[in-house]
Write an enzyme that holds these catalytic residues in place. Structure first.
Site, PDB file in Angstrom:
ATOM      1  N   HIS A 109       0.790  -0.772  -0.009  1.00 24.02           N
ATOM      2  CA  HIS A 109      -0.525   0.162  -0.659  1.00 24.02           C
ATOM      3  C   HIS A 109       1.134   1.276   0.056  1.00 24.02           C
ATOM      4  O   HIS A 109       1.690   1.015   0.637  1.00 24.02           O
ATOM      5  CB  HIS A 109      -0.961   0.033   1.280  1.00 24.02           C
ATOM      6  CG  HIS A 109      -2.553  -0.989   1.349  1.00 24.02           C
ATOM      7  ND1 HIS A 109      -3.263  -0.829   1.818  1.00 24.02           N
ATOM      8  CD2 HIS A 109      -2.069  -2.325   0.637  1.00 24.02           C
ATOM      9  CE1 HIS A 109      -3.731  -1.560   1.685  1.00 24.02           C
ATOM     10  NE2 HIS A 109      -3.307  -2.708   0.801  1.00 24.02           N
ATOM     11  N   GLU A 116       0.844   3.848   2.084  1.00 23.42           N
ATOM     12  CA  GLU A 116       1.650   4.844   3.118  1.00 23.42           C
ATOM     13  C   GLU A 116       2.566   3.252   3.793  1.00 23.42           C
ATOM     14  O   GLU A 116       4.043   4.028   4.153  1.00 23.42           O
ATOM     15  CB  GLU A 116       0.797   4.380   4.073  1.00 23.42           C
ATOM     16  CG  GLU A 116      -0.581   5.484   4.182  1.00 23.42           C
ATOM     17  CD  GLU A 116      -2.241   4.805   2.936  1.00 23.42           C
ATOM     18  OE1 GLU A 116      -1.282   3.829   2.340  1.00 23.42           O
ATOM     19  OE2 GLU A 116      -3.065   5.376   4.191  1.00 23.42           O
ATOM     20  N   CYS A 119      -5.937   2.563   5.480  1.00 24.68           N
ATOM     21  CA  CYS A 119      -6.869   1.122   5.890  1.00 24.68           C
ATOM     22  C   CYS A 119      -6.116   0.649   7.369  1.00 24.68           C
ATOM     23  O   CYS A 119      -4.862   1.210   7.675  1.00 24.68           O
ATOM     24  CB  CYS A 119      -6.102   0.038   4.903  1.00 24.68           C
ATOM     25  SG  CYS A 119      -4.624  -0.562   5.124  1.00 24.68           S
TER      26      CYS A 119
END
Lengths: 150, 150
Positions: free
Chosen positions: B47, B49, B77
């Site tokens: 992801h 991040e 998330c």
């Protein structure tokens, strides 16, 4: 489980990170075996489960590990549990639980309490100035994608 | 935030993964800028991040990013939020929120509901046979460590 424990012990002995090990298994075969490497690699995401998933995905050439299981020496932290969720792994075996881990200082209940708004050491701020552009981006994706989640 | 959005758009355009971008900033300077790469790298943990944190940690040579902030095109998330927590980043700016993201199919409330026991598509099992050895491992760590969490 013994192999996950051996990994944890190896990592601890060599000061690679916390005392945690994990293996990903498919059809009874070990695909990957790793341990926490936060200290060795200076990577805060290098928990045992994250590394085991990343390695298994690389070896199997797919991000969908729904045909795999994971064994981990301790119950996964929220980051790892969510990674397992995104990897679609359905079964997680662990050797010690959250409370055992919290007792030696790895207290991830702090994170859950934070999510529930009980602690305020992390600030999340919605930036409204670009909100419309962000929403446009999501709509474009929505029109383009097959809507898998990853 | 515009740079995080640009990253998200680039990743979407090139089919690297979901429409998400993130940057890590320190003292007003961009340390890392990335986007979701799950599809391109076959890594379910890739992801935006997570990648931004990993890259920033590598560049700065430390896992403690408490002097950094993160900008992300969408609210993190659970995996990414916990990664931010482990990286000790205190401030998260985001451009669209969980509900916006859920509306296009990335519904992480499923994960939270799972944690709360409302869904049962993932099974967590404590293996009791090696429990004592796991606890011994944790105790050894406890005696050895300075009890940082990572």
């Amino acid at each position: 489980m013994q192999i996950a424990i051996d990994e944890a012990r190896y990592g601890m002995k060599h000061n690679h990170g916390g005392p945690f090990g994990a293996i990903v298994v498919k059809d009874g075969n070990i695909i990957s075996r790793t341990h926490n490497n936060v200290l060795r690699t200076n990577d805060p995401t290098a928990h045992a489960e994250i590394l085991a998933i990343r390695e298994a995905s690389a070896i199997l050439g797919k991000f969908d590990l729904s045909d795999c299981e994971i064994y981990t020496s301790s119950e996964p932290c929220p980051m790892c549990l969510a990674a397992i969720y995104w990897a679609r792994i359905k079964t997680v075996y662990y050797g010690s639980d959250k409370d055992d881990v919290a007792a030696i200082g790895f207290d991830d209940s702090l994170f859950y309490r934070h999510i529930q708004g009980e602690t305020h050491d992390m600030t999340l701020k919605l930036i409204n100035t670009e909100r419309e552009e962000c929403l446009k981006l999501l709509r474009e994706w929505s029109e383009k994608s097959d809507k898998q989640m990853y």
